[in-house]
Scaffold this active site. Sequence first.
Site, mmCIF file in Angstrom:
data_model
loop_
_atom_site.group_PDB
_atom_site.id
_atom_site.type_symbol
_atom_site.label_atom_id
_atom_site.label_comp_id
_atom_site.label_asym_id
_atom_site.label_seq_id
_atom_site.Cartn_x
_atom_site.Cartn_y
_atom_site.Cartn_z
ATOM 1 N N TYR A 29 0.867 -1.188 -0.058
ATOM 2 C CA TYR A 29 -0.001 0.231 -0.382
ATOM 3 C C TYR A 29 0.800 1.314 -0.008
ATOM 4 C CZ TYR A 29 -3.543 3.094 1.214
ATOM 5 O OH TYR A 29 -4.385 4.427 1.463
ATOM 6 N N ASP A 75 -2.173 -1.270 -4.487
ATOM 7 C CA ASP A 75 -2.264 0.102 -4.422
ATOM 8 C C ASP A 75 -0.607 0.245 -4.796
ATOM 9 O OD1 ASP A 75 -2.608 2.394 -4.414
ATOM 10 O OD2 ASP A 75 -4.303 2.506 -2.613
ATOM 11 N N ASN A 88 -0.520 4.324 -6.122
ATOM 12 C CA ASN A 88 -1.102 4.870 -5.822
ATOM 13 C C ASN A 88 -0.262 5.575 -6.894
ATOM 14 O OD1 ASN A 88 -2.572 6.627 -4.207
ATOM 15 N ND2 ASN A 88 -1.930 5.344 -2.327
ATOM 16 N N ASP A 122 -13.589 1.635 -2.596
ATOM 17 C CA ASP A 122 -13.794 2.859 -3.389
ATOM 18 C C ASP A 122 -12.656 2.682 -4.282
ATOM 19 O OD1 ASP A 122 -11.532 2.908 -1.413
ATOM 20 O OD2 ASP A 122 -10.665 4.820 -1.224
ATOM 21 N N HIS A 123 -12.040 0.944 -4.169
ATOM 22 C CA HIS A 123 -11.061 0.381 -4.540
ATOM 23 C C HIS A 123 -11.893 -0.473 -6.299
ATOM 24 C CE1 HIS A 123 -7.255 2.917 -4.410
ATOM 25 N NE2 HIS A 123 -7.679 3.689 -3.855
#
Length: 243
Positions: free
Chosen positions: A86, A131, A133, A226-227
């Site tokens: 993450y 993630d 990002n 949200d993902h």
Amino acid sequence: AKAERLEEFFKEFSGSYNYLINSHSPANHHGVAMLIRNDIQWEGPINIELDCPPRYDTKSTDPSCGRVLAAKIIVDGINMLVVTTYVPNSGVDRKSPLKNLNYRITKWDHSLFKALQRMGTKYERVIWLGDINVAPQDIDVNYPKILMRHAGFTIEERNSLNGFLQDSGWIDVWRQQHPQKIAYSYKGYNNAKCKLRLDSCIITPNLCDSVVESVIYPDKDFMESDHNPVSIKLKVNSEKEVP
């Protein structure tokens, strides 16, 4: 959530899966976890050393706390290292939207990419997922001109990831399989306007021919998050497929 609470949840899958957890401190911020099918041989967690300081909001002295988790998967004598992350978001402060960009680029990315290269040398076959990002290309966001100074799509973040991919030869699986397709893994909540492909599966080049499929699952199946999940399936020999 705290590791103890997550363990109670993951125990529900104990008939089919083993699990690993790396929760953040403080626990309510974030964390990473793995579910590994019971019929797969594995070893872990495998330590991934990062030579950077933890971000300011981490109580632990370990920068990988709640951020990095790795396990060795063994299929028919073939070893693969799976690393889930993450990655720290560059913008969690509304008053200063890119407050953490410098930490992300100069410290975290630099340290993580070195660690991944070391793991690639040691284990040869590495899968990095989670993630990430960052949306690497214009096609990976719905409004590239608007989002150019948005966390996850700054030129600094894109150059950092794309530079690693170019230098290492590692492969962004979904984009390689779907060079012109538009899909996003981050959609926000309540019909948020900004959509980005922030979640990825990235592999060492020697796994490229083993990829059977890669999928970004649609919004309609995961409205509670949200993902959206991203998955790949590998065929490590002529018989067995490993999702």
